[in-house]
Design a protein around this motif. Structure first.
Motif, PDB file in Angstrom:
ATOM      1  N   SER A  89       0.834  -1.214   0.000  1.00 37.82           N
ATOM      2  CA  SER A  89       0.000   0.000   0.000  1.00 37.82           C
ATOM      3  C   SER A  89       0.862   1.255   0.000  1.00 37.82           C
ATOM      4  O   SER A  89       0.606   2.198  -0.764  1.00 37.82           O
ATOM      5  CB  SER A  89      -0.928  -0.008   1.215  1.00 37.82           C
ATOM      6  OG  SER A  89      -1.760  -1.141   1.226  1.00 37.82           O
ATOM      7  N   LEU A 155      -2.259  -3.368  -6.320  1.00 44.60           N
ATOM      8  CA  LEU A 155      -2.862  -2.229  -5.632  1.00 44.60           C
ATOM      9  C   LEU A 155      -2.772  -0.955  -6.470  1.00 44.60           C
ATOM     10  O   LEU A 155      -3.697  -0.133  -6.448  1.00 44.60           O
ATOM     11  CB  LEU A 155      -2.184  -2.023  -4.277  1.00 44.60           C
ATOM     12  CG  LEU A 155      -2.396  -3.136  -3.254  1.00 44.60           C
ATOM     13  CD1 LEU A 155      -1.768  -2.764  -1.920  1.00 44.60           C
ATOM     14  CD2 LEU A 155      -3.879  -3.446  -3.059  1.00 44.60           C
ATOM     15  N   LEU A 186      -7.322   3.366   1.342  1.00 41.24           N
ATOM     16  CA  LEU A 186      -7.429   2.002   1.860  1.00 41.24           C
ATOM     17  C   LEU A 186      -8.870   1.585   2.170  1.00 41.24           C
ATOM     18  O   LEU A 186      -9.262   0.453   1.845  1.00 41.24           O
ATOM     19  CB  LEU A 186      -6.538   1.839   3.097  1.00 41.24           C
ATOM     20  CG  LEU A 186      -5.023   1.957   2.844  1.00 41.24           C
ATOM     21  CD1 LEU A 186      -4.246   1.636   4.104  1.00 41.24           C
ATOM     22  CD2 LEU A 186      -4.592   1.038   1.705  1.00 41.24           C
ATOM     23  N   SER A 189     -10.432   0.491  -0.938  1.00 40.37           N
ATOM     24  CA  SER A 189      -9.705  -0.567  -1.656  1.00 40.37           C
ATOM     25  C   SER A 189      -9.822  -1.911  -0.959  1.00 40.37           C
ATOM     26  O   SER A 189      -8.937  -2.761  -1.106  1.00 40.37           O
ATOM     27  CB  SER A 189      -8.227  -0.177  -1.790  1.00 40.37           C
ATOM     28  OG  SER A 189      -8.087   1.083  -2.383  1.00 40.37           O
ATOM     29  N   LEU A 193      -7.380  -5.225  -1.279  1.00 43.14           N
ATOM     30  CA  LEU A 193      -6.624  -5.630  -0.088  1.00 43.14           C
ATOM     31  C   LEU A 193      -6.977  -7.050   0.330  1.00 43.14           C
ATOM     32  O   LEU A 193      -6.102  -7.824   0.738  1.00 43.14           O
ATOM     33  CB  LEU A 193      -6.905  -4.652   1.058  1.00 43.14           C
ATOM     34  CG  LEU A 193      -6.457  -3.199   0.843  1.00 43.14           C
ATOM     35  CD1 LEU A 193      -6.885  -2.342   2.026  1.00 43.14           C
ATOM     36  CD2 LEU A 193      -4.945  -3.119   0.651  1.00 43.14           C
TER      37      LEU A 193
END
Length: 273
Positions: A89, A155, A186, A189, A193
Motif C-alpha cells: 500500500s 494495488l 485504503l 480498496s 486488499l
C-alpha cells in the motif's frame, strides 16, 4: 422454452455436482484412509470397509509437534500478510498519485521482478541470510517475501481507478499524504486488499523450497516442511501420514469456508486487472 430452460439448468446442476464430487474424491479418500487402523490393507475396495479408528490422530498428535508446526505456519503467514499489505500500500500509493522523475523506469523495473523465478535467487538469498546470522529463524521466512512486485502492481492498478477528485478535495482541506492513504484510499480498496491478503496468506502457507533450505530446527518448521519430515518415517503404512495430512489441512479448509466469497471475488478481480 421454460421447460427447456429448467431442464438445461438441472443438467448444469448435475454436471456441477459430479465435477465437485470428483474434485472432493481425493480429500474423501485421505480422510477415510486416515481412519483405518495402522497397517491395514488398502487394496481396491478395502479402504471402504471397517474397522475405523481415531487412533492415528492420537498417535500423530503425541509423536510429532504437528500443532507447533501449525502455529508456526499461522504465525509466519499472518505476519507476512500484514507486512505485504502495508508495504504494498505504501509503495503503490505514490506510484498511482504522482508522476515523479524516473517513474516509468522504476515501475517497469519492479514489474520485471515478477519474471525472475524464486529459484534463481536462492543461493544469494541463502548467503545473505547466513552472513546476517538469520538462518533458522522466523525472520528468514518473513523478510524475503514481504516486498513483492505483485502486491504493488495489483494495488496500483486498483488505486488508479479511484476518483482523483477525492484527493483534490482532501488536499484543499489540508489532508496530508498519509491521511489520504489511510482514510480515503485504503477504505475504498477493501476488495483489492482482501485479494492480496488471501493470496499472500495461502502462498506463504504452502511455501516449501525456501523454508526447507532456511530452517533446520524441528521446533521452527512450518507445515510444508514438517509433514514431509514426519512422513519420512513411514514408507509403507499410509494411514498415519494421511492422518497428519488431514490435521494440517483443517486450518486451510476453515479459511476457505470463511473467506470463499472473498477468494472468488479476488480471483475474478485479479483476472480482470
Amino acid at each position: 422454452m421454460d421447460i427447456i430452460g429448467r431442464f438445461g439448468s438441472k443438467v448444469v446442476y448435475i454436471v456441477a455436482c459430479i465435477i465437485a464430487f470428483l474434485w472432493a474424491l481425493p480429500l474423501i479418500w485421505v480422510v477415510i484412509v486416515s481412519l483405518k487402523p495402522s497397517g491395514s490393507l488398502l487394496g481396491a475396495g478395502q479402504w471402504l470397509t471397517p474397522p475405523f479408528s481415531f487412533g492415528n490422530y492420537v498417535h500423530v498428535l503425541t509423536s510429532a509437534p504437528v500443532l507447533l508446526w501449525l502455529w508456526n505456519s499461522l504465525l509466519v503467514s499472518f505476519i507476512t500478510t500484514l507486512f505485504v499489505i502495508l508495504l504494498s500500500s505504501l509503495a503503490a500509493f505514490p506510484f498511482s498519485l504522482y508522476r515523479f522523475p524516473g517513474y516509468r523506469f522504476l515501475f517497469w523495473l519492479i514489474l520485471a521482478g515478477i519474471m525472475i523465478p524464486g529459484e534463481a535467487i536462492l543461493i544469494p538469498l541463502y548467503i545473505l541470510f547466513r552472513d546476517m546470522n538469520l538462518l533458522d529463524t522466523f525472520s528468514s521466512l518473513v523478510l524475503p517475501v514481504i516486498a513483492v512486485p505483485f502486491g504493488l502492481i495489483l494495488l496500483k492498478q486498483f488505486f488508479d481507478g479511484l476518483p482523483k477528485e477525492l484527493y483534490e478535495a482532501a488536499k484543499m482541506d489540508g489532508c496530508g499524504i498519509y491521511r489520504m492513504l489511510f482514510t480515503i484510499t485504503l477504505p475504498l480498496s477493501r476488495p483489492a486488499l482482501a485479494a492480496l491478503g488471501i493470496f499472500t496468506f495461502l502462498g506463504t502457507w504452502k511455501e516449501f523450497l525456501w523454508p526447507f533450505i532456511a530452517i533446520t530446527s524441528a521446533n521452527k518448521m512450518t507445515v510444508p516442511i514438517g509433514i514431509p519430515y514426519f512422513n519420512a518415517g513411514f514408507t509403507v503404512d499410509y494411514t498415519i501420514p494421511m492422518a497428519a495430512n488431514v490435521i494440517v489441512s483443517i486450518p486451510v479448509i476453515i479459511v476457505f469456508l470463511i473467506f470463499q466469497k472473498q477468494i472468488i471475488k479476488g480471483i475474478s478481480f485479479t483476472g480482470i486487472k
